[in-house]
Design a protein around this motif. Structure first.
Motif, PDB file in Angstrom:
ATOM      1  N   GLU A  39     -65.353  -6.785  38.105  1.00 61.19           N
ATOM      2  CA  GLU A  39     -64.635  -6.892  39.377  1.00 61.19           C
ATOM      3  C   GLU A  39     -65.152  -5.873  40.374  1.00 61.19           C
ATOM      4  N   LEU A  40     -65.430  -4.659  39.897  1.00 63.05           N
ATOM      5  CA  LEU A  40     -65.882  -3.591  40.788  1.00 63.05           C
ATOM      6  C   LEU A  40     -67.321  -3.803  41.245  1.00 63.05           C
ATOM      7  N   LEU A  41     -68.108  -4.553  40.479  1.00 58.74           N
ATOM      8  CA  LEU A  41     -69.476  -4.859  40.902  1.00 58.74           C
ATOM      9  C   LEU A  41     -69.492  -5.702  42.173  1.00 58.74           C
ATOM     10  N   LYS A  42     -68.432  -6.470  42.414  1.00 61.58           N
ATOM     11  CA  LYS A  42     -68.330  -7.264  43.634  1.00 61.58           C
ATOM     12  C   LYS A  42     -68.070  -6.381  44.847  1.00 61.58           C
ATOM     13  N   ILE A  43     -67.450  -5.215  44.606  1.00 61.43           N
ATOM     14  CA  ILE A  43     -67.106  -4.288  45.691  1.00 61.43           C
ATOM     15  C   ILE A  43     -68.248  -3.315  45.969  1.00 61.43           C
ATOM     16  N   THR A  44     -68.858  -2.794  44.906  1.00 55.50           N
ATOM     17  CA  THR A  44     -69.854  -1.735  45.043  1.00 55.50           C
ATOM     18  C   THR A  44     -70.953  -1.905  44.001  1.00 55.50           C
ATOM     19  N   ASP A  45     -72.070  -1.232  44.225  1.00 53.22           N
ATOM     20  CA  ASP A  45     -73.191  -1.295  43.283  1.00 53.22           C
ATOM     21  C   ASP A  45     -72.981  -0.401  42.070  1.00 53.22           C
ATOM     22  N   ASP A  46     -72.203   0.679  42.222  1.00 56.02           N
ATOM     23  CA  ASP A  46     -71.983   1.632  41.133  1.00 56.02           C
ATOM     24  C   ASP A  46     -70.482   1.743  40.834  1.00 56.02           C
ATOM     25  N   PRO A  47     -69.960   0.915  39.924  1.00 58.67           N
ATOM     26  CA  PRO A  47     -68.521   0.921  39.641  1.00 58.67           C
ATOM     27  C   PRO A  47     -68.004   2.252  39.101  1.00 58.67           C
ATOM     28  N   GLN A  53     -64.492   8.244  42.593  1.00 57.26           N
ATOM     29  CA  GLN A  53     -63.996   8.513  43.941  1.00 57.26           C
ATOM     30  C   GLN A  53     -62.509   8.180  44.043  1.00 57.26           C
ATOM     31  N   MET A  54     -62.088   7.090  43.428  1.00 53.76           N
ATOM     32  CA  MET A  54     -60.670   6.730  43.430  1.00 53.76           C
ATOM     33  C   MET A  54     -59.846   7.811  42.731  1.00 53.76           C
ATOM     34  N   LEU A  55     -60.388   8.377  41.667  1.00 54.49           N
ATOM     35  CA  LEU A  55     -59.716   9.461  40.962  1.00 54.49           C
ATOM     36  C   LEU A  55     -59.580  10.684  41.869  1.00 54.49           C
TER      37      LEU A  55
END
Length: 88
Positions: A39-47, A53-55
């Motif tokens: 899912e995170l690969l759809k948002i960014t290149d480095d999940p 960063q979210m942490l």
């Protein structure tokens, strides 16, 4: 707060966890699900970097909340200390 995910999984799910002390024991509790790797690969290149960063945003928000709580919290029945307190 810490980032937790299964490093051996093909599609790990990223979680933000917090340590909770219960007497002498410490346990961790998931407080936020960031998402699956796919899912995170759809948002960014480095999940993984995105999850880190979210942490950090979560830690900053937590620190700001604690600072605000400290500023507005007063301990009931606490008197200011006098230099002659208890002495006659």
């Amino acid at each position: 707060m810490k980032l937790n995910y299964d490093r051996k999984s093909k599609d790990p799910t990223y979680f933000i966890q917090v340590g909770i002390r219960n007497g002498k024991k410490v346990t961790t509790k998931n407080i936020e699900r960031i998402g699956k790797h796919s899912e995170l690969l759809k948002i960014t290149d480095d999940p993984l970097e995105y999850a880190k960063q979210m942490l950090m945003y979560g830690k900053e928000a937590s620190n700001r909340k604690q600072e605000i709580d400290r500023q507005h919290y007063t301990i009931p029945n606490q008197r200011p200390k006098d230099k002659h307190c208890g002495k006659i």
